[in-house]
Design a protein around this motif. Structure first.
Motif, PDB file in Angstrom:
ATOM      1  N   ARG A 120       0.832  -1.210   0.000  1.00  0.00           N
ATOM      2  CA  ARG A 120       0.000   0.000   0.000  1.00  0.00           C
ATOM      3  C   ARG A 120       0.864   1.258   0.000  1.00  0.00           C
ATOM      4  NH1 ARG A 120      -2.159   0.818   5.731  1.00  0.00           N
ATOM      5  NH2 ARG A 120       0.072   1.255   5.883  1.00  0.00           N
ATOM      6  N   ASP A 121       1.842   1.302   0.915  1.00  0.00           N
ATOM      7  CA  ASP A 121       2.674   2.505   1.041  1.00  0.00           C
ATOM      8  C   ASP A 121       3.537   2.736  -0.192  1.00  0.00           C
ATOM      9  OD1 ASP A 121       1.521   2.763   3.493  1.00  0.00           O
ATOM     10  OD2 ASP A 121       3.288   2.151   4.640  1.00  0.00           O
ATOM     11  N   ASN A 122       4.064   1.649  -0.767  1.00  0.00           N
ATOM     12  CA  ASN A 122       4.885   1.787  -1.979  1.00  0.00           C
ATOM     13  C   ASN A 122       4.069   2.328  -3.146  1.00  0.00           C
ATOM     14  OD1 ASN A 122       7.119   0.815  -0.615  1.00  0.00           O
ATOM     15  ND2 ASN A 122       6.855  -1.293  -1.311  1.00  0.00           N
ATOM     16  N   ALA A 123       2.826   1.830  -3.289  1.00  0.00           N
ATOM     17  CA  ALA A 123       1.965   2.290  -4.392  1.00  0.00           C
ATOM     18  C   ALA A 123       1.620   3.770  -4.229  1.00  0.00           C
ATOM     19  CB  ALA A 123       0.698   1.444  -4.449  1.00  0.00           C
ATOM     20  N   ILE A 124       1.278   4.169  -3.012  1.00  0.00           N
ATOM     21  CA  ILE A 124       0.918   5.570  -2.768  1.00  0.00           C
ATOM     22  C   ILE A 124       2.139   6.480  -2.927  1.00  0.00           C
ATOM     23  CG2 ILE A 124       0.174   7.171  -0.957  1.00  0.00           C
ATOM     24  CD1 ILE A 124      -1.794   4.987  -0.035  1.00  0.00           C
ATOM     25  N   THR A 125       3.283   6.036  -2.431  1.00  0.00           N
ATOM     26  CA  THR A 125       4.517   6.822  -2.575  1.00  0.00           C
ATOM     27  C   THR A 125       4.820   7.072  -4.047  1.00  0.00           C
ATOM     28  OG1 THR A 125       5.451   5.955  -0.520  1.00  0.00           O
ATOM     29  CG2 THR A 125       7.005   6.842  -2.121  1.00  0.00           C
ATOM     30  N   LYS A 126       4.727   6.044  -4.862  1.00  0.00           N
ATOM     31  CA  LYS A 126       5.014   6.166  -6.295  1.00  0.00           C
ATOM     32  C   LYS A 126       4.064   7.174  -6.951  1.00  0.00           C
ATOM     33  CE  LYS A 126       5.746   3.207 -10.386  1.00  0.00           C
ATOM     34  NZ  LYS A 126       4.771   3.764 -11.327  1.00  0.00           N
ATOM     35  N   GLN A 127       2.784   7.057  -6.668  1.00  0.00           N
ATOM     36  CA  GLN A 127       1.801   7.953  -7.269  1.00  0.00           C
ATOM     37  C   GLN A 127       2.042   9.404  -6.860  1.00  0.00           C
ATOM     38  OE1 GLN A 127      -2.215   6.634  -6.429  1.00  0.00           O
ATOM     39  NE2 GLN A 127      -2.384   5.828  -8.501  1.00  0.00           N
ATOM     40  N   LEU A 128       2.309   9.600  -5.579  1.00  0.00           N
ATOM     41  CA  LEU A 128       2.482  10.973  -5.084  1.00  0.00           C
ATOM     42  C   LEU A 128       3.768  11.607  -5.596  1.00  0.00           C
ATOM     43  CD1 LEU A 128       1.199  10.715  -1.398  1.00  0.00           C
ATOM     44  CD2 LEU A 128      -0.022  11.490  -3.438  1.00  0.00           C
ATOM     45  N   GLN A 129       4.837  10.827  -5.626  1.00  0.00           N
ATOM     46  CA  GLN A 129       6.101  11.375  -6.133  1.00  0.00           C
ATOM     47  C   GLN A 129       5.996  11.756  -7.596  1.00  0.00           C
ATOM     48  OE1 GLN A 129       8.920   8.323  -4.948  1.00  0.00           O
ATOM     49  NE2 GLN A 129       9.405   9.377  -3.037  1.00  0.00           N
ATOM     50  N   GLU A 130       5.221  11.003  -8.365  1.00  0.00           N
ATOM     51  CA  GLU A 130       5.004  11.351  -9.773  1.00  0.00           C
ATOM     52  C   GLU A 130       4.268  12.677  -9.917  1.00  0.00           C
ATOM     53  OE1 GLU A 130       2.957   7.985 -11.357  1.00  0.00           O
ATOM     54  OE2 GLU A 130       4.786   6.756 -11.561  1.00  0.00           O
ATOM     55  N   LYS A 131       3.517  13.046  -8.884  1.00  0.00           N
ATOM     56  CA  LYS A 131       2.780  14.311  -8.907  1.00  0.00           C
ATOM     57  C   LYS A 131       3.532  15.424  -8.183  1.00  0.00           C
ATOM     58  CE  LYS A 131      -1.778  12.191  -9.372  1.00  0.00           C
ATOM     59  NZ  LYS A 131      -2.019  12.754 -10.715  1.00  0.00           N
ATOM     60  N   GLY A 132       4.787  15.144  -7.829  1.00  0.00           N
ATOM     61  CA  GLY A 132       5.626  16.169  -7.223  1.00  0.00           C
ATOM     62  C   GLY A 132       5.434  16.346  -5.728  1.00  0.00           C
ATOM     63  N   VAL A 133       4.767  15.413  -5.088  1.00  0.00           N
ATOM     64  CA  VAL A 133       4.552  15.498  -3.635  1.00  0.00           C
ATOM     65  C   VAL A 133       5.727  14.853  -2.908  1.00  0.00           C
ATOM     66  CG1 VAL A 133       3.061  14.818  -1.714  1.00  0.00           C
ATOM     67  CG2 VAL A 133       2.043  15.476  -3.902  1.00  0.00           C
TER      68      VAL A 133
END
Length: 482
Positions: A120-133
């Protein structure tokens, strides 16, 4: 002010505390560096996933009550806590995408070690980093983080005693650090954010955990009182279930109302030189905290454990008998062995069980009834208010002689002599098995005595015969492995 230019979101999980919260501390520190920044705490309840993980209803209720209480405590610090109700871990991703649209620039959270939590955390981290978070994870579940205590060859310790020796040396070198509580921006409103997101707020619980206070200061006071007044006798009283000899903090450690770091810090302050004495109450309680670290280190190093596989692979082929009637009798506290029955009733009635009794009941299920330890592991998780996977799995595998640092398979607890030793006057038995309240102190431990009242039931197995059967099961596996 309704909306801040940018949001620093602190994703609370099993760190439900204001003091010594690394995520809150760093979020507040970073937000202060710019104007128009707000720190917002976030909790997402995921009841369907909780049920899939066999989380006890009483623990779910404790978490819900604690989050509601923490909303008030954080509000006093100028930090809003947004508590949402999702369904599963997968639903968390959509919540974070919505938060990006509301101005989220950074996320802060405490790592979790289990497999699905990592995914869960890896998937969310990847998505957020792609959006510059910016995504920041802090590892505060252990006092010494996994990977920091290793053998000379760089491996994870599989035996507790050398692990503890290395752990204590590290503690002496670096001590423990606890974070102070922080202030936020009192002008920002979580209600505004909740309306913008249009998501359901977290539901109330069922009050099944009402006997457990959830105010952080009350829990901290309980810890301080234990370290000041009770820990000196811990070595003498911790194995006696009729006495209040344990800290009573396990449920709060499990969901992070207090941290293990805070426990060690307070223990060092109160115990002084006693902590250096091997058999002192304070050093024995410290050992229990080290065991907690040990099992988490093992879990991280051997992730197959999360799939309920035995640590000792040869024991996977044991042919457990798995008698369902016997299992139900064990669950219900109707085995005919008074201390086992009293312990299981304590669990069923209160959601908690004394640690010595956890060992006795686990040994009885596996070694007397020849039932797969995983049945018991799951039942404990589904019932305990303090259920944690690493400690629960580690304890069950220890009792079943299938784990790391496990009891030798030929070491089998005798439930009667354990009863005589740790509840000598039958005080605990009488508390939870009122059918036996008129028995004298000697006969109350013996389920085979003809003097047992008709309201009680005969023992479902004979211990001496059951012991022989269990030894044969393990001997067969060991021979075939050789």
């Amino acid at each position: 002010m309704a909306k801040a230019t940018s949001l620093h979101i602190v994703w609370l999980r099993n760190d439900l505390r204001v003091f010594d919260n690394a995520s809150l501390f760093h979020a507040a520190q970073n937000a202060r560096e710019q104007e128009s920044n707000a720190v917002v705490a976030l909790y997402i309840a995921t009841p369907t996933t909780w049920q899939q993980h066999n989380m006890a209803p009483i623990k779910q209720d404790l978490i819900r009550r604690r989050v509601k209480q923490m909303q008030q405590e954080l509000a006093e610090q100028g930090i809003p806590l947004l508590a949402l109700e999702a369904d599963t871990y997968q639903d968390c991703e959509a919540i974070f995408i919505s938060l990006v649209n509301e101005g989220m620039v950074a996320v802060y959270g405490q790592v979790e070690y289990e497999l699905r939590e990592q995914q869960r955390d890896n998937a969310i981290t990847k998505q957020l980093q792609e959006k510059g978070v910016e995504v920041n994870w802090y590892d505060r579940l252990c006092i010494m983080s996994p990977g920091s205590i290793l053998t000379q060859s760089g491996d994870t310790y599989k035996v507790f005693t050398p692990f503890k020796r290395n752990w204590l040396s590290r503690l002496q070198e670096q001590g423990v650090h606890c974070y102070s509580r922080v202030k936020g921006n009192p002008e920002f409103s979580a209600d505004y954010l909740a309306k913008q997101l249009g998501l359901p707020v977290m539901a109330d619980g069922d009050e099944s955990s009402a006997a457990w206070p959830v105010a952080e200061q009350q829990v901290l006071d309980k810890m301080r009182e234990f370290c000041q007044q009770q820990v000196a006798d811990y070595q003498k009283t911790r194995d006696l279930p009729a006495k209040k000899g344990t800290s009573g903090l396990s449920a709060y450690l499990a969901c992070g109302v207090i941290s293990a770091q805070q426990c060690v810090n307070r223990l060092q302050m109160e115990a002084g030189p006693e902590l250096e004495q091997e058999k002192s109450g304070s050093s024995v309680w410290l050992s229990e905290l080290i065991w907690r670290d040990f099992y988490k280190h093992i879990l991280v190093a051997y992730p197959d454990l999360i799939k309920h596989k035995p640590f000792q692979k040869d024991t996977a082929s044991i042919k457990w008998h798995n008698n369902k009637k016997h299992f139900k009798a064990w669950c219900d506290g109707k085995t005919g062995y008074p201390l086992v029955d009293a312990a299981m009733r304590q669990l069923n009635q209160t959601g908690w069980m004394h640690n010595r009794l956890r060992m006795i009941t686990a040994s009885f299920l596996v070694k007397d009834l020849q039932i797969d330890w995983r049945w018991g592991e799951q039942y404990f998780m589904s019932t305990l208010i303090d259920g944690e996977f690493a400690a629960n799995n580690g304890g069950w595998q220890w009792a079943a002689s299938t784990g790391t640092d496990a009891a030798p398979y030929f070491r089998i607890f005798n439930p009667i002599t354990q009863s005589e030793r740790f509840d000598p006057e039958g005080e605990f038995i009488r508390r939870f098995v009122p059918e036996l309240e008129h028995m004298n102190n000697k006969e109350i431990h013996w389920p085979h005595k003809k003097t047992m009242p008709d309201s009680y039931w005969p023992a479902i197995v004979d211990h001496s015969e059951a012991r022989k059967i269990t030894l044969a099961l393990f001997t067969e596996v060991k021979k075939s492995d050789e």
